[in-house]
Motif scaffolding. Structure first.
Motif: not given
Length: 467
Positions: A289-301
């Protein structure tokens, strides 16, 4: 500008077509498409739909807002499709064949990187973009020589030859390559240390977060931030030293964009959240979950950049599902799932700390401290029984850790369960934003994205893969 976000129309059948035809993937654009000067393809490796779903649930419950990826759907900003992920040898692909389908425009057998079943060696897409004058690169949380980045870059029949892939990278002279895998480049490499050769070829080599942040665009970049894969994000978040030394996926991604964005002919970048796949293989919920959220942070940027830039096509997807985790019905599902908010460490990290000589009470305390769960005595006994063949007092390496058993036990406390420990043949989410996205049809096959990207960037026809 609003873009359609709902699936329309029927599904295309069949898995056997090896090469792409443009008419099969590109719809007739209205008013003519705008050229994509830049291409950014973002891959959450091994992301089942349940992973995307649970990361969004977590974001809503912990932060009071949607994940960036699903926010694109909610705000009607992106085009959405389903993608068939099969390889030439199986309906269930591995990462090498999956990335090769995008990189080379044809399906290859599992384990191969852009080498076809008849020995074909299509030119990988980043080589094509580099040849046309673009800057190119890859960013990942696993070794930069791993299957997903390599599928955009090289032709080799065995994905396991990572030391060979590292040497191929030296000859390619790509502009930005960042991730883990220093053991395939440095003194521990079988075949000799490549780092001096990269330096001689004019590369700047970064080995920690500060060195990465200080990079400028005067030289091509090789960033190596771990011997193998980078730490899981949940572990990095709760370790002050790792926060200082290891960059996040979003930080690596934005540095790569910074280094390439002013190039007159644009750039092409692949971004991979590679440890999402590793966590799924290990049934490691915190890691997942937290690596998916880290990926999601990159998506946002990346979306922020693309919105301002106006010339960047962003593709967000996965190469295949893995283990099909999900939040299952129970009377206290909300409460149990919220226990994830107390996780400080992954299962991988925690299990590696356990020693067979520890008392049940000590293990209970460790689990409560690091994952916020008050585990029952019978579950601790069950966990310990899977260590019975390990030498007492020995720290357990990853090959001997009882991932499956611990993942199953945690399911009692989180209501998250797993279907298995390997890749799945699911159709997967495919999301696009920016110029060219309006051409996406509702259902595509993975290999069709090769020509799609080339067409969006208005590459010359001789670069296209044809039947």
């Amino acid at each position: 500008m609003n873009r359609r976000s709902l699936l329309k129309g029927g599904l295309l059948a069949g898995l056997s077509v090896p090469l792409v035809g443009l008419k099969d993937v590109i719809a007739t654009p209205v008013g003519g498409p705008k050229k994509a000067k830049n291409i950014i393809m973002m891959v959450s490796d091994g992301m089942s739909i349940g992973t995307l779903n649970m990361a969004d649930l977590y974001a809503n419950r912990a932060y009071g807002k949607s994940s960036k990826w699903l926010g694109l759907y909610r705000d009607n900003k992106a085009v959405r499709a389903l993608m068939d992920t099969a390889s030439a040898s199986s309906m269930v692909t591995d990462s090498a064949a999956a990335s090769s389908s995008w990189g080379g425009g044809m399906r290859v057998k599992n384990g191969s990187l852009n080498v076809g079943i008849n020995g074909e060696k299509p030119q990988p897409i980043l080589q094509k973009f580099k040849e046309k004058g673009k800057k190119v690169g890859c960013v990942t949380t696993v070794p930069i020589t791993h299957a997903t980045p390599a599928g955009f870059c090289v032709n080799i029949d065995n994905r396991g030859g990572q030391d060979i892939i590292a040497e191929i990278y030296l000859g390619l002279k790509f502009d930005v390559m960042m991730g883990g895998g220093s053991k395939y480049f440095g003194e521990k490499r079988e075949g000799g240390d490549l780092i001096p050769k990269f330096l001689t070829q004019g590369y700047k080599v970064a080995e920690n977060r500060n060195e990465m942040l200080a990079l400028d665009k005067s030289k091509p970049v090789l960033g190596l931030f771990a011997e193998d894969g980078l730490p899981y994000e949940v572990d990095r978040m709760h370790d002050a030293e790792l926060q200082k030394t290891v960059p996040t996926l979003a930080e690596m991604t934005m540095k790569a964009i910074e280094l390439m964005k002013d190039h007159k002919d644009g750039f092409a970048l692949q971004v991979e959240g590679g440890k999402v796949d590793w966590a799924a293989h290990s049934n490691d919920l915190g890691g997942l979950i937290f690596d998916q959220l880290a990926f999601d942070e990159a998506v946002g940027k990346v979306i922020e950049f693309a919105e301002k830039d106006g010339e960047t096509l962003v593709i967000i997807t996965t190469d295949h599902g893995n283990s099909n985790p999900g939040l299952f019905y129970a009377d206290e599902a909300n409460k149990k799932f919220d226990r994830l908010q107390r996780f400080k460490h992954s299962n991988t990290w925690l299990l590696a700390q356990l020693d067979q000589s520890f008392s049940e009470q000590k293990i209970m305390e460790m689990i409560k401290e690091n994952q916020g769960i008050e585990m029952k005595s019978e579950d601790v006994k069950s966990l310990l029984s899977h260590f019975k063949d390990i030498v007492p007092g020995q720290l357990y390496n990853e090959a001997n850790l009882p991932f499956y058993e611990y993942g199953k036990i945690l399911g009692k406390y989180t209501d998250v369960q797993w279907a298995g420990m390997n890749h799945t043949g699911d159709y997967v989410e495919l999301t696009m934003f920016g110029p060219g996205s309006e051409q996406l049809k509702p259902f595509v096959k993975n290999y069709e994205l090769h020509n799609f990207m080339l067409k969006a960037a208005e590459m010359p026809k001789h670069f296209l893969v044809t039947k």
